[in-house]
Design a protein around this motif. Structure first.
Motif, PDB file in Angstrom:
ATOM      1  N   ASP A 124      -8.378   7.241  -1.375  1.00 36.99           N
ATOM      2  CA  ASP A 124      -8.733   6.551  -2.777  1.00 36.99           C
ATOM      3  C   ASP A 124      -9.822   6.780  -3.440  1.00 36.99           C
ATOM      4  N   GLN A 125     -10.951   7.018  -2.702  1.00 36.91           N
ATOM      5  CA  GLN A 125     -12.251   7.145  -3.442  1.00 36.91           C
ATOM      6  C   GLN A 125     -12.414   8.495  -4.375  1.00 36.91           C
ATOM      7  N   ALA A 162      -6.435   1.758   7.353  1.00 38.81           N
ATOM      8  CA  ALA A 162      -7.042   1.164   6.178  1.00 38.81           C
ATOM      9  C   ALA A 162      -8.302   2.074   5.843  1.00 38.81           C
ATOM     10  N   GLU A 163      -8.710   2.591   6.945  1.00 42.02           N
ATOM     11  CA  GLU A 163      -9.956   3.417   6.715  1.00 42.02           C
ATOM     12  C   GLU A 163      -9.528   5.048   5.857  1.00 42.02           C
ATOM     13  N   ARG A 202      -6.654   4.806   3.928  1.00 39.32           N
ATOM     14  CA  ARG A 202      -6.384   4.600   2.685  1.00 39.32           C
ATOM     15  C   ARG A 202      -7.659   4.521   1.703  1.00 39.32           C
ATOM     16  N   ASN A 203      -8.852   3.970   2.298  1.00 35.94           N
ATOM     17  CA  ASN A 203      -9.965   3.874   1.744  1.00 35.94           C
ATOM     18  C   ASN A 203     -10.761   4.908   1.198  1.00 35.94           C
ATOM     19  N   TRP A 204     -10.464   6.014   2.126  1.00 37.50           N
ATOM     20  CA  TRP A 204     -11.402   7.233   2.088  1.00 37.50           C
ATOM     21  C   TRP A 204     -10.486   8.270   0.978  1.00 37.50           C
ATOM     22  N   ASN A 255      -4.643  10.864  -2.986  1.00 37.69           N
ATOM     23  CA  ASN A 255      -3.881   9.765  -2.237  1.00 37.69           C
ATOM     24  C   ASN A 255      -2.549  10.686  -2.074  1.00 37.69           C
ATOM     25  N   ARG A 275      -9.441  14.676  -0.992  1.00 32.99           N
ATOM     26  CA  ARG A 275      -9.203  13.014  -1.210  1.00 32.99           C
ATOM     27  C   ARG A 275      -8.290  12.677  -2.002  1.00 32.99           C
TER      28      ARG A 275
END
Length: 125
Positions: free
Chosen positions: A124-125, A117-118, A120-122, A71, A69
């Motif tokens: 970035d966690q 967006a999903e 990006r969010n995934w 980026n 995960r």
């Protein structure tokens, strides 16, 4: 992992395997041509073969490390796919015909999956 990222990751694996096969095949053809004294243009073809192998390695690495995960993996895949898309479009305009269309479509699918967006969010966690 979101579904669209999983599907895009399948595209990454497919592209990695195809680039690996194309790189080794092109390298074998270039080496065979050079062995038979037909070395005109061999340098450029050898460069393309090595570039294909390097891209395959980068995609394989990104595929293996996608679960971490990071980026940076997402950005690396996006850059490689953008360059692949650009290459495919240029090939299409230079008379590549419909043979380059599957590569363009696959690059678009992977780009869409990793740019969402999903994703990006995934990542970035």
């Amino acid at each position: 992992m979101p579904r669209n990222v999983r599907l895009a990751l399948v595209g990454v694996w497919v592209q990695a395997v195809l680039n690996l096969a194309a790189g080794f095949l092109l390298l074998a053809l270039v080496n065979d041509a050079v062995d038979h004294g037909q070395d005109e243009g061999a340098g450029l073809l050898r460069f393309v073969a090595v570039l294909s192998l390097l891209i395959a390695g980068a995609l394989l690495l990104c595929g293996v490390l996608a679960g971490k995960r990071s980026n940076g993996i997402r950005v690396t895949v996006i850059v490689i796919e953008a360059l692949g898309l650009l290459s495919g479009v240029l090939g299409l305009f230079q008379g590549g015909g419909v043979g380059v269309v599957p590569g363009i479509v696959l690059a678009l699918v992977v780009l869409r999956g990793f740019s969402s967006a999903e994703a990006r969010n995934w990542f970035d966690q």
